[in-house]
Design a protein around this motif. Structure first.
Motif, PDB file in Angstrom:
ATOM      1  N   ILE A  66       1.366   7.460  -1.271  1.00  0.00           N
ATOM      2  CA  ILE A  66       0.348   6.422  -1.407  1.00  0.00           C
ATOM      3  C   ILE A  66       0.426   5.840  -2.819  1.00  0.00           C
ATOM      4  O   ILE A  66       0.162   6.515  -3.808  1.00  0.00           O
ATOM      5  CB  ILE A  66      -1.066   6.984  -1.156  1.00  0.00           C
ATOM      6  CG1 ILE A  66      -1.144   7.713   0.177  1.00  0.00           C
ATOM      7  CG2 ILE A  66      -2.098   5.858  -1.237  1.00  0.00           C
ATOM      8  CD1 ILE A  66      -0.857   6.876   1.376  1.00  0.00           C
ATOM      9  N   CYS A  67       0.816   4.579  -2.898  1.00  0.00           N
ATOM     10  CA  CYS A  67       0.908   3.835  -4.167  1.00  0.00           C
ATOM     11  C   CYS A  67       0.143   2.531  -4.010  1.00  0.00           C
ATOM     12  O   CYS A  67       0.619   1.463  -4.434  1.00  0.00           O
ATOM     13  CB  CYS A  67       2.365   3.549  -4.504  1.00  0.00           C
ATOM     14  SG  CYS A  67       3.479   4.959  -4.488  1.00  0.00           S
ATOM     15  N   ALA A  68      -1.015   2.601  -3.394  1.00  0.00           N
ATOM     16  CA  ALA A  68      -1.696   1.408  -2.886  1.00  0.00           C
ATOM     17  C   ALA A  68      -2.766   0.860  -3.815  1.00  0.00           C
ATOM     18  O   ALA A  68      -3.662   0.136  -3.369  1.00  0.00           O
ATOM     19  CB  ALA A  68      -2.300   1.719  -1.519  1.00  0.00           C
ATOM     20  N   GLY A  69      -2.700   1.174  -5.095  1.00  0.00           N
ATOM     21  CA  GLY A  69      -3.652   0.600  -6.036  1.00  0.00           C
ATOM     22  C   GLY A  69      -5.088   0.918  -5.663  1.00  0.00           C
ATOM     23  O   GLY A  69      -5.434   2.061  -5.337  1.00  0.00           O
ATOM     24  N   ASN A  83       0.983   8.504  -5.917  1.00  0.00           N
ATOM     25  CA  ASN A  83       1.391   7.974  -7.214  1.00  0.00           C
ATOM     26  C   ASN A  83       0.507   6.752  -7.442  1.00  0.00           C
ATOM     27  O   ASN A  83       0.890   5.614  -7.170  1.00  0.00           O
ATOM     28  CB  ASN A  83       2.872   7.595  -7.214  1.00  0.00           C
ATOM     29  CG  ASN A  83       3.347   7.127  -8.586  1.00  0.00           C
ATOM     30  OD1 ASN A  83       2.680   7.353  -9.586  1.00  0.00           O
ATOM     31  ND2 ASN A  83       4.506   6.471  -8.628  1.00  0.00           N
ATOM     32  N   THR A  84      -0.685   6.994  -7.951  1.00  0.00           N
ATOM     33  CA  THR A  84      -1.689   5.930  -8.007  1.00  0.00           C
ATOM     34  C   THR A  84      -2.719   6.223  -9.097  1.00  0.00           C
ATOM     35  O   THR A  84      -2.787   7.335  -9.625  1.00  0.00           O
ATOM     36  CB  THR A  84      -2.376   5.772  -6.634  1.00  0.00           C
ATOM     37  OG1 THR A  84      -3.162   4.584  -6.631  1.00  0.00           O
ATOM     38  CG2 THR A  84      -3.266   6.962  -6.299  1.00  0.00           C
ATOM     39  N   ALA A 117       8.028   6.668 -15.153  1.00  0.00           N
ATOM     40  CA  ALA A 117       7.944   8.128 -15.293  1.00  0.00           C
ATOM     41  C   ALA A 117       7.273   8.761 -14.091  1.00  0.00           C
ATOM     42  O   ALA A 117       7.746   9.773 -13.559  1.00  0.00           O
ATOM     43  CB  ALA A 117       7.186   8.491 -16.572  1.00  0.00           C
ATOM     44  N   THR A 118       6.172   8.191 -13.639  1.00  0.00           N
ATOM     45  CA  THR A 118       5.461   8.816 -12.516  1.00  0.00           C
ATOM     46  C   THR A 118       6.251   8.681 -11.218  1.00  0.00           C
ATOM     47  O   THR A 118       6.162   9.541 -10.340  1.00  0.00           O
ATOM     48  CB  THR A 118       4.051   8.221 -12.349  1.00  0.00           C
ATOM     49  OG1 THR A 118       4.132   6.811 -12.089  1.00  0.00           O
ATOM     50  CG2 THR A 118       3.211   8.466 -13.597  1.00  0.00           C
ATOM     51  N   ALA A 119       7.058   7.623 -11.086  1.00  0.00           N
ATOM     52  CA  ALA A 119       7.930   7.496  -9.920  1.00  0.00           C
ATOM     53  C   ALA A 119       8.936   8.634  -9.881  1.00  0.00           C
ATOM     54  O   ALA A 119       9.191   9.240  -8.820  1.00  0.00           O
ATOM     55  CB  ALA A 119       8.650   6.150  -9.942  1.00  0.00           C
ATOM     56  N   GLU A 120       9.511   8.945 -11.030  1.00  0.00           N
ATOM     57  CA  GLU A 120      10.447  10.062 -11.107  1.00  0.00           C
ATOM     58  C   GLU A 120       9.747  11.385 -10.802  1.00  0.00           C
ATOM     59  O   GLU A 120      10.293  12.249 -10.109  1.00  0.00           O
ATOM     60  CB  GLU A 120      11.081  10.107 -12.501  1.00  0.00           C
ATOM     61  CG  GLU A 120      12.096   9.018 -12.761  1.00  0.00           C
ATOM     62  CD  GLU A 120      13.389   9.274 -12.005  1.00  0.00           C
ATOM     63  OE1 GLU A 120      13.994  10.347 -12.176  1.00  0.00           O
ATOM     64  OE2 GLU A 120      13.802   8.383 -11.220  1.00  0.00           O
ATOM     65  N   MET A 121       8.528  11.530 -11.299  1.00  0.00           N
ATOM     66  CA  MET A 121       7.780  12.764 -11.089  1.00  0.00           C
ATOM     67  C   MET A 121       7.477  12.997  -9.611  1.00  0.00           C
ATOM     68  O   MET A 121       7.675  14.096  -9.081  1.00  0.00           O
ATOM     69  CB  MET A 121       6.472  12.731 -11.887  1.00  0.00           C
ATOM     70  CG  MET A 121       6.653  12.816 -13.396  1.00  0.00           C
ATOM     71  SD  MET A 121       5.178  12.283 -14.326  1.00  0.00           S
ATOM     72  CE  MET A 121       3.955  13.470 -13.744  1.00  0.00           C
ATOM     73  N   VAL A 122       7.002  11.961  -8.909  1.00  0.00           N
ATOM     74  CA  VAL A 122       6.643  12.141  -7.510  1.00  0.00           C
ATOM     75  C   VAL A 122       7.888  12.295  -6.645  1.00  0.00           C
ATOM     76  O   VAL A 122       7.881  13.048  -5.658  1.00  0.00           O
ATOM     77  CB  VAL A 122       5.742  10.982  -7.017  1.00  0.00           C
ATOM     78  CG1 VAL A 122       6.524   9.704  -6.760  1.00  0.00           C
ATOM     79  CG2 VAL A 122       4.968  11.393  -5.770  1.00  0.00           C
ATOM     80  N   ALA A 123       8.974  11.626  -7.010  1.00  0.00           N
ATOM     81  CA  ALA A 123      10.218  11.799  -6.257  1.00  0.00           C
ATOM     82  C   ALA A 123      10.730  13.224  -6.376  1.00  0.00           C
ATOM     83  O   ALA A 123      11.164  13.830  -5.382  1.00  0.00           O
ATOM     84  CB  ALA A 123      11.270  10.804  -6.762  1.00  0.00           C
TER      85      ALA A 123
END
Length: 406
Positions: free
Chosen positions: A247-250, A376-377, A389-395
């Motif tokens: 969920i990256c839906a702002g 990631n929100t 950075a957070t994209a890498e963390m959640v991946a």
């Protein structure tokens, strides 16, 4: 490894997450309700990639300013006093997080520093032109009190590994000669930079498509549900089942999290910006080259290419409201006219967006309660700064969980 992953949200956090997963060989579907990527909060923000702006807001100074400005319609921080459960619960959690102010500021700065390497590398690898300018960020202070408080913030940033040095008014004008006004002093972070978030996100979305990401634009998520160890994503009459969902839906993340049994208390904090078109040579010469943050007005500026100046700021707690108010735009125009009087403001494009903000001012990154659900929100005013950075963390979290399940 999860075989199929749905990433919900096509702003900066969703697109960077889809990219980080696709680079790891995951089959990704990106779901975005708009026709294109980066059409809401990632459209026209302040442009700063600013580790130096990592201070969280859970401080008594924020509370004092909010109370002091309650009667000002043009206040940098505006709180609609109308009560509501969401707003009240958010502020209760905000106050509860005040003891963690220092720790959360340091953690945010560390994430911001880590994000730089990923974002710059992706832009180079995918050949994304986004008006990137590595000229640093200059924080300016108009009185001694604000300047001295900033010294404490700088010490926290230093603990995170960020150098931000104090500068005199004379040094400030050497850094940015076009700046007008009376200032007590400033702080300069030469490692910070700026760029156009919309251009970057759009370019990275194109790279996602080249990597095989299935981009479902114009798809409104209407329901999410756990189903036999997987997640069903419903989009109107259409639906699909995935091994995992991120969920990256702002600002929509709160409602989506509730569908999946999680509490993610994102509140929509409205911010405004103006884009000043620098159509004549005199305006281009009079506009700043270095990015600024004015502590008194809480406004930031970024030079985007040769012919645009972006000015952004303010925080408005008024629920889901996209109205562009003239009394909120006016201070941004006046700031340009006062600080850069040689810049023509004949052609100005106003904009407003809703920052997805969590009470502790740290984004939620990682798994939810149920297997296969990730978040990631909630990056607030630092989505552009932290997203890589957070994209890498959640991946990594998703892949590590998948490997442990095998």
């Amino acid at each position: 490894m999860s075989r199929t992953v749905a990433v919900i949200g096509g702003g900066i956090t969703g697109v960077t997450t889809a990219y980080a997963l696709a680079k790891r060989g995951v089959a990704v579907t990106l779901v975005e309700r708009h026709r294109y990527a980066a059409m809401e909060t990632s459209y026209a923000n302040g442009g700063q990639l600013s580790a130096s702006h990592a201070e969280v807001w859970n401080h008594k100074a924020t509370i004092w300013n909010a109370l002091k400005w309650m009667t000002r319609r043009d206040a940098p921080l505006l709180l609609n006093p109308t009560p509501g459960w969401h707003k009240l619960s958010w502020f209760a959690e905000f106050l509860a997080a005040m003891p963690d102010y220092e720790r959360n500021t340091i953690a945010t700065a560390r994430m911001a520093i880590a994000a730089r390497a990923h974002l710059f590398a992706w832009a180079e690898e995918e050949k994304i032109a986004f008006d990137h300018r590595r000229a640093g960020i200059l924080h300016v202070y108009r009185d001694r009190r604000g300047f001295e408080r900033a010294a404490g913030v700088s010490s926290l940033l230093a603990q995170a590994g960020l150098e931000r040095r104090a500068v005199t008014p004379q040094e400030m004008r050497a850094i940015e000669p076009s700046l007008h006004g009376d200032f007590y002093g400033g702080y300069y972070t030469d490692s910070d930079s700026t760029g156009d978030i919309h251009k970057f996100t759009s370019g990275l979305a194109d790279a996602c498509a080249r990597l095989g990401v299935a981009c479902r634009y114009g798809a409104q998520v209407t329901a999410l549900a756990r189903e036999h160890g997987k997640v069903r994503v419903s989009m109107g009459e259409d639906s699909a089942v995935f091994d995992a969902v991120v969920i990256c839906a702002g600002t929509a993340s709160r409602a989506m999290a509730a569908m999946l049994g999680d509490h993610v208390n994102v509140y929509p904090v409205k911010g405004y910006s103006i884009t000043v078109q620098l159509d004549d040579r005199a305006s281009q010469a009079a506009a700043p080259q270095v990015s600024l943050l004015d502590d008194a007005t809480k406004l930031v500026s970024s030079r985007l290419g040769e012919d645009r100046l972006r000015v952004a700021g303010t925080a408005e707690f008024n629920g889901v409201n996209y109205d562009i108010r003239a009394d909120r735009i006016r201070p941004l125009l006046e700031w340009v006219e006062q600080c850069f009087p040689g810049v023509s403001t004949r052609k100005v494009i106003p904009w407003a967006g809703l920052r997805p903000m969590l009470p502790a001012m740290l984004p939620k990154v990682g798994p939810g309660k149920a297997p296969g659900v990730y978040y990631n929100t909630g990056h607030g005013h630092l989505g552009w700064t932290l997203a890589a950075a957070t994209a890498e963390m959640v991946a990594e979290a998703l892949l590590n969980s998948s490997a442990a399940d095998r």
